[in-house]
Design a protein around this motif. Structure first.
Motif, PDB file in Angstrom:
ATOM      1  N   ALA A   1      48.721  24.299  40.218  1.00 29.22           N
ATOM      2  CA  ALA A   1      47.540  24.934  40.780  1.00 29.22           C
ATOM      3  C   ALA A   1      46.291  24.143  40.437  1.00 29.22           C
ATOM      4  O   ALA A   1      45.392  23.981  41.246  1.00 29.22           O
ATOM      5  CB  ALA A   1      47.411  26.359  40.258  1.00 29.22           C
ATOM      6  N   ALA A   2      46.242  23.617  39.198  1.00 29.86           N
ATOM      7  CA  ALA A   2      45.061  22.889  38.775  1.00 29.86           C
ATOM      8  C   ALA A   2      44.856  21.622  39.599  1.00 29.86           C
ATOM      9  O   ALA A   2      43.747  21.126  39.735  1.00 29.86           O
ATOM     10  CB  ALA A   2      45.170  22.558  37.293  1.00 29.86           C
TER      11      ALA A   2
ATOM     12  N   ALA B   1      35.583  34.459  46.705  1.00 31.43           N
ATOM     13  CA  ALA B   1      34.470  33.579  47.071  1.00 31.43           C
ATOM     14  C   ALA B   1      34.463  33.290  48.574  1.00 31.43           C
ATOM     15  O   ALA B   1      33.424  33.301  49.223  1.00 31.43           O
ATOM     16  CB  ALA B   1      34.545  32.281  46.275  1.00 31.43           C
TER      17      ALA B   1
ATOM     18  N   ALA C   1      35.082  38.710  41.229  1.00 30.30           N
ATOM     19  CA  ALA C   1      36.061  37.659  40.933  1.00 30.30           C
ATOM     20  C   ALA C   1      36.498  37.736  39.472  1.00 30.30           C
ATOM     21  O   ALA C   1      37.693  37.668  39.163  1.00 30.30           O
ATOM     22  CB  ALA C   1      35.473  36.285  41.246  1.00 30.30           C
TER      23      ALA C   1
ATOM     24  N   VAL D   1      45.082  21.312  42.684  1.00 27.13           N
ATOM     25  CA  VAL D   1      44.557  21.604  44.018  1.00 27.13           C
ATOM     26  C   VAL D   1      43.071  21.906  43.918  1.00 27.13           C
ATOM     27  O   VAL D   1      42.638  22.655  43.043  1.00 27.13           O
ATOM     28  CB  VAL D   1      45.292  22.815  44.634  1.00 27.13           C
ATOM     29  CG1 VAL D   1      44.707  23.152  45.982  1.00 27.13           C
ATOM     30  CG2 VAL D   1      46.756  22.529  44.742  1.00 27.13           C
ATOM     31  N   GLY D   2      42.265  21.314  44.756  1.00 23.19           N
ATOM     32  CA  GLY D   2      40.823  21.515  44.702  1.00 23.19           C
ATOM     33  C   GLY D   2      40.421  22.874  45.221  1.00 23.19           C
ATOM     34  O   GLY D   2      41.237  23.611  45.770  1.00 23.19           O
ATOM     35  N   ARG D   3      39.179  23.243  45.024  1.00 24.15           N
ATOM     36  CA  ARG D   3      38.709  24.502  45.562  1.00 24.15           C
ATOM     37  C   ARG D   3      38.450  24.354  47.046  1.00 24.15           C
ATOM     38  O   ARG D   3      38.322  23.261  47.562  1.00 24.15           O
ATOM     39  CB  ARG D   3      37.436  24.986  44.834  1.00 24.15           C
ATOM     40  CG  ARG D   3      36.233  24.119  45.137  1.00 24.15           C
ATOM     41  CD  ARG D   3      34.991  24.660  44.497  1.00 24.15           C
ATOM     42  NE  ARG D   3      34.248  25.525  45.380  1.00 24.15           N
ATOM     43  CZ  ARG D   3      33.859  26.733  45.046  1.00 24.15           C
ATOM     44  NH1 ARG D   3      34.153  27.230  43.897  1.00 24.15           N
ATOM     45  NH2 ARG D   3      33.155  27.449  45.899  1.00 24.15           N
TER      46      ARG D   3
ATOM     47  N   VAL E   1      40.741  34.645  42.965  1.00 25.17           N
ATOM     48  CA  VAL E   1      39.356  34.266  42.690  1.00 25.17           C
ATOM     49  C   VAL E   1      38.786  33.459  43.871  1.00 25.17           C
ATOM     50  O   VAL E   1      37.652  33.698  44.315  1.00 25.17           O
ATOM     51  CB  VAL E   1      39.262  33.460  41.370  1.00 25.17           C
ATOM     52  CG1 VAL E   1      37.891  32.852  41.198  1.00 25.17           C
ATOM     53  CG2 VAL E   1      39.595  34.348  40.190  1.00 25.17           C
TER      54      VAL E   1
ATOM     55  N   ILE F   1      44.247  32.204  40.631  1.00 20.46           N
ATOM     56  CA  ILE F   1      43.368  31.229  41.293  1.00 20.46           C
ATOM     57  C   ILE F   1      43.193  31.607  42.765  1.00 20.46           C
ATOM     58  O   ILE F   1      42.090  31.549  43.313  1.00 20.46           O
ATOM     59  CB  ILE F   1      43.940  29.806  41.157  1.00 20.46           C
ATOM     60  CG1 ILE F   1      43.979  29.405  39.680  1.00 20.46           C
ATOM     61  CG2 ILE F   1      43.099  28.809  41.939  1.00 20.46           C
ATOM     62  CD1 ILE F   1      44.533  28.037  39.438  1.00 20.46           C
TER      63      ILE F   1
END
Lengths: 252, 224
Positions: free
Chosen positions: A245-246, A164, A204, A248-250, A160, A157
């Protein structure tokens, strides 16, 4: 046979343009190289900082709160602000982008490495101790390998996201493909913006798949178990370790 | 040290706070953009997530959307939308990009919240003769609310960050102070703008933290 110059896809400013790919091949390759260099160095730097932090947080429990708190606060700062805050320290340089992105990856990496270490079954550590393993040998040969799946989930994560976010580095002139997007925006060059954007997503996806492959190689014991009856149990256990990890937002 | 002093003097100069390019105006733009997009994305994402969660369908979509979205750079989407015919309609390209990126966290968290409601409670409610709609309104949504709120929190903090990037494509907001600083090659202004943006993002996070801590138990998810 040749078409009159004004009537090619570059002159028409089409979104998809083969001539663009041909004529700007070198520019694109250079941008991809810079993009990869920035992304990979930042994630590597993040990893070098995150592993000791996670080990510290586990060894001295009272440091876990502050470590997770500070990395979360860093993660909250928007990327444009992060790069700007580092400007007086690093100036307009590639180092600024690498350090900024590394700081972002910390929260994902520390959380997941910590979750992975916490998820090591007590039987495994007890067995290691029973076989006479010292603390260091136990850490390197038992605990860290067993923490790999959760840590790799975080690393994927983080990587990736870094690909970005590298584009924002264009503000200081070191954004890899972001530079092309930025320049393309100013000149309304559609083919350049679309090509660079698609290449970003491709990088990515490729890095994500490579890390997935690396994870398989690093955890051969999971491959052999995959086909057995414990599959359901095993997969649920993996989902639980990947959860931090999931949550946590982008970042943008 | 001199940079810090210069940043401080930029922040304490009254002229930098007033007018079209002043901090107050940029802050107002930032707040309006953030909340408008938050409301818009919640109106789109929450009904979909609650329906899918109630029916127990489309889980793969709801969960994977966030992961797929990570690979797409926000900056690239902002520029791509700007160059489409939509680009002629003022703020709309920015708003669409912001809403697109705010939907995944809202959708994923609300969906997971609905699916994690204790199935025994759901069966008991059905046994009491509740209809589907009653079940959603009186049982599932209240129990899923803590995770719905977490989704809103993640989306809100992320929107503050994304709204900053809007400045790169000519949008308003606090990011403009930073981009203007870069154009003027004024490090103090760049850093001052960054401090304002960072403080705003942290305040947003802190506000939600406070709501989630001080709110009644069912909002915090204490019952479970």
């Amino acid at each position: 046979m040749t078409a009159p110059p004004p009537d090619d896809c570059l002159a028409r400013n089409d979104w998809i343009c083969g001539d663009y790919l041909r004529t700007r091949q070198q520019i694109l390759l250079d941008a991809v190289a810079q993009h990869l260099q920035l992304t990979l160095s930042s994630v590597a730097l993040g990893l070098v900082i995150a592993v000791p932090l996670a080990l510290l947080a586990r060894r001295r429990r009272w440091t876990a709160g502050p470590v997770l708190g500070i990395t979360t606060v860093i993660y909250t700062i928007p990327s444009l602000a992060m790069f700007s805050l580092l400007l007086p320290v690093y100036g307009l340089s590639a180092t600024l982008v690498v350090v900024g992105l590394a700081l972002y990856s910390l929260t994902l990496l520390v959380r997941n490495i910590l979750a992975g270490l916490d998820g090591v079954p007590a039987e495994a550590t007890e067995a290691a101790r029973g076989m006479g393993y010292g603390p260091m040998r136990q850490l390197l040969t038992v605990e860290l390998p067993l923490a790999v799946p959760a840590a790799m989930a975080g690393l994927r994560i983080a990587t990736v996201s870094a690909v970005a976010l590298t584009t924002v580095g264009a503000i200081v002139g070191y954004g890899g493909l972001g530079n092309l997007i930025y320049a393309g925006m100013n000149s309304f060059f559609k083919a350049q913006v679309l090509t660079a954007s698609v290449l970003c997503v491709l990088i990515a996806v490729v890095l994500d798949l490579l890390l997935l492959g690396a994870e398989r190689l690093l955890t051969p014991w999971r491959r052999t178990h995959r086909r057995t009856r414990v599959r359901g149990v095993r997969r649920r256990a993996t989902a639980a370790t990947e959860e931090p990890a999931a949550a946590v937002g982008r970042r943008a | 040290m001199s940079t810090l002093a210069a940043v401080w003097s930029w922040l304490t100069t009254a002229a930098n706070w007033s007018g079209e390019n002043g901090v107050w105006h940029r802050l107002e733009q930032h707040v309006v953009l953030t909340f408008a997009c938050l409301v818009l994305s919640a109106l789109i994402a929450l009904p979909v997530a609650l329906t899918l969660g109630h029916l127990g369908r489309g889980g793969a979509l709801a969960v994977n959307l966030a992961n797929v979205g990570r690979a797409v750079p926000t900056f690239a989407v902002l520029v791509l939308l700007l160059l489409t015919p939509l680009g002629r309609y003022g703020q709309w390209p920015t708003i669409i990009a912001l809403v697109l990126f705010a939907i995944p966290p809202l959708l994923t968290n609300a969906y997971v919240g609905m699916r994690e409601v204790d199935q025994n409670v759901v069966r008991a409610a059905r046994g009491m003769g509740m209809t589907g709609l009653q079940l959603v309104r009186r049982v599932e949504v209240p129990l899923a609310f803590p995770l719905v709120l977490t989704g809103i929190r993640i989306a809100a903090v992320q929107l503050v960050a994304t709204a900053t990037l809007a400045a790169l494509v000519g949008g308003g907001g606090l990011g403009r102070i930073i981009t203007a600083g870069f154009n003027l090659a004024s490090t103090p202004q760049v850093v001052a703008g960054a401090v304002l943006v960072a403080v705003f993002a942290l305040l947003m996070e802190a506000a939600f933290e406070l709501v989630q801590r001080r709110a009644p138990g069912w909002v915090r998810g204490q019952a479970r």
